[in-house]
Design an enzyme around this catalytic site. Structure first.
Site, PDB file in Angstrom:
ATOM      1  N   GLU A  46       0.820  -1.212   0.000  1.00 49.35           N
ATOM      2  CA  GLU A  46       0.000   0.000   0.000  1.00 49.35           C
ATOM      3  C   GLU A  46       0.860   1.270   0.000  1.00 49.35           C
ATOM      4  O   GLU A  46       1.831   1.370   0.742  1.00 49.35           O
ATOM      5  CB  GLU A  46      -0.894  -0.014   1.243  1.00 49.35           C
ATOM      6  CG  GLU A  46      -1.827   1.178   1.370  1.00 49.35           C
ATOM      7  CD  GLU A  46      -2.552   1.217   2.711  1.00 49.35           C
ATOM      8  OE1 GLU A  46      -3.561   1.945   2.802  1.00 49.35           O
ATOM      9  OE2 GLU A  46      -2.119   0.516   3.659  1.00 49.35           O
ATOM     10  N   LYS A 119     -10.478   2.623  -1.339  1.00 46.67           N
ATOM     11  CA  LYS A 119     -10.559   2.008  -0.013  1.00 46.67           C
ATOM     12  C   LYS A 119     -11.851   2.407   0.694  1.00 46.67           C
ATOM     13  O   LYS A 119     -12.172   3.587   0.817  1.00 46.67           O
ATOM     14  CB  LYS A 119      -9.335   2.433   0.809  1.00 46.67           C
ATOM     15  CG  LYS A 119      -9.185   1.763   2.159  1.00 46.67           C
ATOM     16  CD  LYS A 119      -7.851   2.183   2.761  1.00 46.67           C
ATOM     17  CE  LYS A 119      -7.572   1.545   4.103  1.00 46.67           C
ATOM     18  NZ  LYS A 119      -6.216   1.918   4.596  1.00 46.67           N
ATOM     19  N   CYS A 156      -5.708  -2.674   2.942  1.00 47.04           N
ATOM     20  CA  CYS A 156      -5.315  -2.575   4.349  1.00 47.04           C
ATOM     21  C   CYS A 156      -6.494  -2.733   5.314  1.00 47.04           C
ATOM     22  O   CYS A 156      -6.964  -3.839   5.501  1.00 47.04           O
ATOM     23  CB  CYS A 156      -4.543  -1.280   4.588  1.00 47.04           C
ATOM     24  SG  CYS A 156      -3.515  -1.329   6.092  1.00 47.04           S
TER      25      CYS A 156
END
Length: 299
Positions: A46, A119, A156
């Site tokens: 990431e 995200k 993540c």
């Protein structure tokens, strides 16, 4: 490959500097090395262009964001993917008018940009103050049909939510990918979440009967904040899990690494179908998942 749908996946792990060119050069070197090991789909960690800047709330760090279209790192990875014939998900800090996202572009093996995922779950805690920078993603969970497999890619903090993994596999994802930046906790240097982090994702792989690839960074990064220096030591432990959650390749907490594993997706599909977890689902009973407090409003 004797008629099988055999796919080789790879997770990269490395320490970042705070210089974009240095980091992108390193990522390219490792992608090339993974390709030499036979990898078809290669996951970079990431926000690999620089330090994990979310340790601090600083206005100047918004200058790190770039537009999706014409992004120089994405363009460079498109050229690399086409040259090597590999798939590369590319994580970046996206600016979109007055919005900002923690995003990833999926580059197919011919260099085509297959689209964007933003995200969905944005953390906010000591050392991981992402809500200051990132809007919650608006793409929803997506899958991407690449040359080698249909893949689901989340980012993540998304990896802690079983709903995200299930949503991607319901849409046909054959492999799940999670680029990551996670390490020590500035408020509690004795807290090590690495085993918890791995076990949660192993559960996603096993519950959905799909392989899973997680790539994390290593190294200590110090960021100047309004309260002084903040430091995180990123704990690596990148890994590849098989369809029962078993770890088939893993890295340690300190070394640069290239993980590689091969999966027969046709065989895994048969196992997934015969195991019955998708046959026996009861979506009509899961309305409680659409609430925050577990209370379903009366109809």
């Amino acid at each position: 490959m004797d008629g099988r749908k055999a796919v080789v996946v790879s997770a990269l792990q490395f320490a970042c500097s705070d210089d974009i060119n240095t980091n992108v050069d390193k990522a390219e070197r490792l992608v090339r090395d993974a390709h030499k090991k036979g990898a078809n789909i290669i996951l970079i960690q990431e926000l690999f262009e620089g330090y994990y800047f979310c340790q601090a709330q600083r206005e100047d760090f918004f200058l790190r964001a770039k537009l999706y279209k014409g992004h120089p790192t994405i363009i460079r990875m498109q050229k690399l993917a086409k040259e090597l014939g590999v798939v590369i998900p590319v994580s970046f800090f996206e600016e979109a008018n007055n919005a900002h996202y923690n995003s990833i572009a999926i580059i197919d093996a011919d260099g085509t940009d297959l689209g964007l995922y933003r995200k969905s779950h944005i953390p906010d805690g000591p050392g991981y103050q992402e809500k200051f920078y990132f809007n919650p993603g608006d793409t929803g969970f997506k899958v991407f049909q690449t040359k080698f497999a249909k893949i689901g890619v989340a980012i993540c903090w998304d990896q802690w939510f079983p709903e995200a993994a299930r949503a991607m596999v319901l849409q046909g994802a054959e492999i799940l990918f999670y680029p990551t930046a996670i390490g020590s906790e500035p408020q509690d240097q004795g807290l090590d979440s690495s085993d918890h982090w791995k076990r949660v994702m192993q559960g996603h792989a096993g519950a959905n009967v799909v392989p899973l690839v997680a790539s994390n960074r290593i190294g200590k990064e110090i960021i100047k904040t309004e309260h002084g220096d903040s430091a995180i030591t990123f704990y690596g432990n990148s890994f590849i899990a098989g369809p029962t959650g078993e770890i088939v390749a893993s890295a340690n907490a300190i070394d640069e690494d290239i993980l590689v594993a091969e999966f027969d997706l046709d065989m895994i599909k048969l196992k997934r179908q015969s195991w019955g977890v998708f046959r026996d689902r009861r979506p009509e009973l899961y309305k409680v998942l659409l609430t925050l407090d577990g209370q379903i409003p009366p109809s």
